[in-house]
Scaffold this motif. Structure first.
Motif, PDB file in Angstrom:
ATOM      1  N   UNK A  74      29.212  33.361  48.139  1.00  0.00           N
ATOM      2  CA  UNK A  74      27.695  32.852  48.149  1.00  0.00           C
ATOM      3  C   UNK A  74      27.941  31.537  49.166  1.00  0.00           C
ATOM      4  N   UNK A  75      28.904  30.723  48.908  1.00  0.00           N
ATOM      5  CA  UNK A  75      29.235  29.627  49.767  1.00  0.00           C
ATOM      6  C   UNK A  75      29.124  29.915  51.553  1.00  0.00           C
ATOM      7  N   UNK A  76      29.966  30.972  51.728  1.00  0.00           N
ATOM      8  CA  UNK A  76      29.811  31.421  53.031  1.00  0.00           C
ATOM      9  C   UNK A  76      28.511  32.082  53.463  1.00  0.00           C
ATOM     10  N   UNK A  77      27.787  32.702  52.876  1.00  0.00           N
ATOM     11  CA  UNK A  77      26.348  33.241  53.114  1.00  0.00           C
ATOM     12  C   UNK A  77      25.631  31.923  53.321  1.00  0.00           C
ATOM     13  N   UNK A  78      25.490  30.843  52.419  1.00  0.00           N
ATOM     14  CA  UNK A  78      24.935  29.794  52.773  1.00  0.00           C
ATOM     15  C   UNK A  78      25.194  29.156  53.943  1.00  0.00           C
ATOM     16  N   UNK A  79      26.334  28.870  54.190  1.00  0.00           N
ATOM     17  CA  UNK A  79      26.947  27.994  55.294  1.00  0.00           C
ATOM     18  C   UNK A  79      26.553  28.961  56.498  1.00  0.00           C
ATOM     19  N   UNK A  80      26.647  30.348  56.627  1.00  0.00           N
ATOM     20  CA  UNK A  80      26.132  31.025  57.564  1.00  0.00           C
ATOM     21  C   UNK A  80      24.753  30.914  58.011  1.00  0.00           C
TER      22      UNK A  80
END
Length: 141
Positions: A36-42
């Motif tokens: 989830x965090x990676x998607x938000x950062x992206x």
């Protein structure tokens, strides 16, 4: 015969596992996981992306992206909107709440990274980051 720690791929794998464990521990309270965090950062660097673009960019299965976006929508961190280029398609965008969450977690995320690279001095950390970025840019598409 080489020992296990002589294999760079294995070391990267182990560091990836440790990184995931540390990030998931720090995210546990929010109910999110590293994916989830990676998607938000992206999404911070992309004004809006089609789900299939997210899948390709992050290397996640398309069906996993659907679930991740659903989770983030429930929390109010991301939302699906009609694509300006094709009204039949939906793009995923970061919301103000999603941006606030990322701002609030910046320091904790940096602590996780610092724990991982603790044995390195500042110059080594920069060099490692540059090398990993170079490998990622050429090898991860």
């Amino acid at each position: 015969m080489r020992g296990l720690h002589a294999d760079t791929g294995y070391l990267l794998y182990r560091l990836g596992l440790r990184s995931g464990q540390l990030f998931n521990t720090f995210l546990q309270e929010s109910g999110l996981r590293l994916r989830h965090y990676a998607l938000l950062r992206f999404l911070t660097t992309t004004p809006g992306a089609l789900q299939r673009e997210l899948s390709a960019s992050l290397g996640y299965d398309p069906s996993a992206i659907v679930g991740l976006v659903d989770d983030l929508e429930k929390l109010g961190f991301a939302e699906r909107r009609p694509s300006p280029d094709d009204r039949r398609s939906r793009i995923v965008v970061l919301t103000d709440d999603g941006r606030a969450f990322l701002r609030d977690t910046d320091e904790a995320g940096q602590r996780v990274t610092n724990e991982l690279v603790q044995p390195l001095d500042a110059a080594e950390r920069e060099h490692l980051h540059a090398l990993l970025q170079k490998v990622a840019e050429s090898g991860l598409g």
